[in-house]
Motif scaffolding. Structure first.
Motif, PDB file in Angstrom:
ATOM      1  N   LEU A  24     -53.476  39.260 -65.534  1.00  0.00           N
ATOM      2  CA  LEU A  24     -53.511  40.561 -64.885  1.00  0.00           C
ATOM      3  C   LEU A  24     -54.618  40.588 -63.832  1.00  0.00           C
ATOM      4  CD1 LEU A  24     -52.380  43.698 -65.966  1.00  0.00           C
ATOM      5  CD2 LEU A  24     -54.849  43.850 -65.899  1.00  0.00           C
ATOM      6  N   GLY A  25     -55.806  40.113 -64.213  1.00  0.00           N
ATOM      7  CA  GLY A  25     -56.924  40.066 -63.270  1.00  0.00           C
ATOM      8  C   GLY A  25     -56.632  39.148 -62.096  1.00  0.00           C
ATOM      9  N   ALA A  26     -56.018  38.013 -62.381  1.00  0.00           N
ATOM     10  CA  ALA A  26     -55.684  37.072 -61.307  1.00  0.00           C
ATOM     11  C   ALA A  26     -54.675  37.680 -60.342  1.00  0.00           C
ATOM     12  CB  ALA A  26     -55.146  35.775 -61.898  1.00  0.00           C
ATOM     13  N   ALA A  27     -53.699  38.400 -60.874  1.00  0.00           N
ATOM     14  CA  ALA A  27     -52.691  39.035 -60.017  1.00  0.00           C
ATOM     15  C   ALA A  27     -53.318  40.109 -59.137  1.00  0.00           C
ATOM     16  CB  ALA A  27     -51.574  39.633 -60.869  1.00  0.00           C
ATOM     17  N   LEU A  28     -54.283  40.822 -59.677  1.00  0.00           N
ATOM     18  CA  LEU A  28     -54.947  41.870 -58.899  1.00  0.00           C
ATOM     19  C   LEU A  28     -55.843  41.277 -57.814  1.00  0.00           C
ATOM     20  CD1 LEU A  28     -55.476  44.893 -58.534  1.00  0.00           C
ATOM     21  CD2 LEU A  28     -57.363  44.653 -60.142  1.00  0.00           C
ATOM     22  N   ALA A  29     -56.453  40.139 -58.106  1.00  0.00           N
ATOM     23  CA  ALA A  29     -57.422  39.552 -57.183  1.00  0.00           C
ATOM     24  C   ALA A  29     -56.795  38.732 -56.059  1.00  0.00           C
ATOM     25  CB  ALA A  29     -58.397  38.677 -57.967  1.00  0.00           C
ATOM     26  N   ASN A  30     -55.498  38.540 -56.099  1.00  0.00           N
ATOM     27  CA  ASN A  30     -54.871  37.651 -55.128  1.00  0.00           C
ATOM     28  C   ASN A  30     -53.745  38.316 -54.374  1.00  0.00           C
ATOM     29  OD1 ASN A  30     -54.271  35.347 -53.709  1.00  0.00           O
ATOM     30  ND2 ASN A  30     -53.077  34.437 -55.364  1.00  0.00           N
ATOM     31  N   PRO A  31     -54.006  38.953 -53.267  1.00  0.00           N
ATOM     32  CA  PRO A  31     -55.312  39.288 -52.700  1.00  0.00           C
ATOM     33  C   PRO A  31     -55.819  40.613 -53.261  1.00  0.00           C
ATOM     34  CG  PRO A  31     -53.617  39.966 -51.177  1.00  0.00           C
ATOM     35  CD  PRO A  31     -52.915  39.327 -52.357  1.00  0.00           C
ATOM     36  N   VAL A  32     -57.112  40.849 -53.113  1.00  0.00           N
ATOM     37  CA  VAL A  32     -57.693  42.130 -53.540  1.00  0.00           C
ATOM     38  C   VAL A  32     -57.085  43.220 -52.662  1.00  0.00           C
ATOM     39  CG1 VAL A  32     -59.811  43.498 -53.661  1.00  0.00           C
ATOM     40  CG2 VAL A  32     -59.839  41.079 -54.312  1.00  0.00           C
ATOM     41  N   PRO A  33     -56.556  44.271 -53.282  1.00  0.00           N
ATOM     42  CA  PRO A  33     -55.913  45.326 -52.501  1.00  0.00           C
ATOM     43  C   PRO A  33     -56.912  46.078 -51.616  1.00  0.00           C
ATOM     44  CG  PRO A  33     -55.596  45.674 -54.876  1.00  0.00           C
ATOM     45  CD  PRO A  33     -56.490  44.502 -54.709  1.00  0.00           C
ATOM     46  N   GLY A  34     -56.439  46.481 -50.449  1.00  0.00           N
ATOM     47  CA  GLY A  34     -57.256  47.285 -49.561  1.00  0.00           C
ATOM     48  C   GLY A  34     -57.642  48.595 -50.221  1.00  0.00           C
ATOM     49  N   GLY A  35     -58.894  48.982 -50.085  1.00  0.00           N
ATOM     50  CA  GLY A  35     -59.365  50.241 -50.649  1.00  0.00           C
ATOM     51  C   GLY A  35     -59.919  50.128 -52.057  1.00  0.00           C
ATOM     52  N   ALA A  48     -47.524  51.822 -55.105  1.00  0.00           N
ATOM     53  CA  ALA A  48     -46.184  51.709 -54.524  1.00  0.00           C
ATOM     54  C   ALA A  48     -45.812  50.261 -54.213  1.00  0.00           C
ATOM     55  CB  ALA A  48     -46.098  52.546 -53.248  1.00  0.00           C
ATOM     56  N   ARG A  49     -46.800  49.447 -53.834  1.00  0.00           N
ATOM     57  CA  ARG A  49     -46.504  48.085 -53.384  1.00  0.00           C
ATOM     58  C   ARG A  49     -46.635  47.031 -54.462  1.00  0.00           C
ATOM     59  NH1 ARG A  49     -49.755  48.243 -47.665  1.00  0.00           N
ATOM     60  NH2 ARG A  49     -48.390  49.741 -46.670  1.00  0.00           N
ATOM     61  N   ARG A  50     -47.665  47.151 -55.335  1.00  0.00           N
ATOM     62  CA  ARG A  50     -47.958  46.040 -56.245  1.00  0.00           C
ATOM     63  C   ARG A  50     -48.153  46.417 -57.699  1.00  0.00           C
ATOM     64  NH1 ARG A  50     -52.929  43.012 -54.241  1.00  0.00           N
ATOM     65  NH2 ARG A  50     -52.415  41.710 -56.010  1.00  0.00           N
ATOM     66  N   HIS A  51     -48.335  47.691 -57.996  1.00  0.00           N
ATOM     67  CA  HIS A  51     -48.679  48.077 -59.363  1.00  0.00           C
ATOM     68  C   HIS A  51     -47.644  47.612 -60.378  1.00  0.00           C
ATOM     69  CE1 HIS A  51     -48.985  50.830 -62.842  1.00  0.00           C
ATOM     70  NE2 HIS A  51     -50.258  50.548 -62.709  1.00  0.00           N
ATOM     71  N   ASP A  52     -46.358  47.736 -60.077  1.00  0.00           N
ATOM     72  CA  ASP A  52     -45.330  47.339 -61.039  1.00  0.00           C
ATOM     73  C   ASP A  52     -45.413  45.858 -61.371  1.00  0.00           C
ATOM     74  OD1 ASP A  52     -44.465  49.933 -61.211  1.00  0.00           O
ATOM     75  OD2 ASP A  52     -42.745  49.641 -59.879  1.00  0.00           O
ATOM     76  N   ASP A  53     -45.705  45.029 -60.367  1.00  0.00           N
ATOM     77  CA  ASP A  53     -45.841  43.597 -60.610  1.00  0.00           C
ATOM     78  C   ASP A  53     -47.020  43.301 -61.528  1.00  0.00           C
ATOM     79  OD1 ASP A  53     -43.699  43.156 -58.916  1.00  0.00           O
ATOM     80  OD2 ASP A  53     -44.982  42.776 -57.176  1.00  0.00           O
ATOM     81  N   VAL A  54     -48.141  43.970 -61.285  1.00  0.00           N
ATOM     82  CA  VAL A  54     -49.330  43.756 -62.100  1.00  0.00           C
ATOM     83  C   VAL A  54     -49.128  44.362 -63.490  1.00  0.00           C
ATOM     84  CG1 VAL A  54     -51.795  44.251 -62.316  1.00  0.00           C
ATOM     85  CG2 VAL A  54     -50.850  43.621 -60.093  1.00  0.00           C
ATOM     86  N   ALA A  55     -48.607  45.577 -63.557  1.00  0.00           N
ATOM     87  CA  ALA A  55     -48.423  46.267 -64.834  1.00  0.00           C
ATOM     88  C   ALA A  55     -47.402  45.570 -65.729  1.00  0.00           C
ATOM     89  CB  ALA A  55     -48.009  47.712 -64.598  1.00  0.00           C
ATOM     90  N   ALA A  56     -46.485  44.831 -65.154  1.00  0.00           N
ATOM     91  CA  ALA A  56     -45.491  44.119 -65.954  1.00  0.00           C
ATOM     92  C   ALA A  56     -46.134  43.063 -66.844  1.00  0.00           C
ATOM     93  CB  ALA A  56     -44.447  43.480 -65.045  1.00  0.00           C
TER      94      ALA A  56
END
Length: 88
Positions: A19-30, A60-68
């Motif tokens: 989960l952390g790796a998915a969030l960090a690659n790349p780090v989301p803007g903001g 909207a763009r990446r949360h579902d991928d990370v949350a899965a």
């Protein structure tokens, strides 16, 4: 206005690594700060965003991928007060 999101994840700490790796690659803007640690029920993640709009864009763009990668209970907080210490 700064925006905080708290995720309580009922999964073992080992589930955090992907989960952390998915969030960090790349780090989301903001995303200003991401902290995570184990709890009695699994682990907790706290994200601080520059604005609610930044969080919503990520969601909207990446949360579902990370949350899965792990089920989560998400709580959102409009930050009204912030206290910052010295940066060492």
């Amino acid at each position: 206005m700064t925006y905080a999101v708290v995720h309580d994840v009922p999964a073992s700490w080992e589930h955090y690594e992907p989960l952390g790796a998915a969030l960090a690659n790349p780090v989301p803007g903001g995303l200003l700060l991401h902290v995570a640690g184990p709890t009695d029920e699994g682990f907790r993640v706290i994200d601080i965003w520059a604005s609610r709009e930044d969080w919503e864009r990520f969601r909207a763009r990446r949360h579902d991928d990370v949350a899965a990668l792990a089920p989560t209970m998400c709580r959102e907080l409009n930050v009204i007060a912030t206290i910052r210490g010295d940066r060492a």
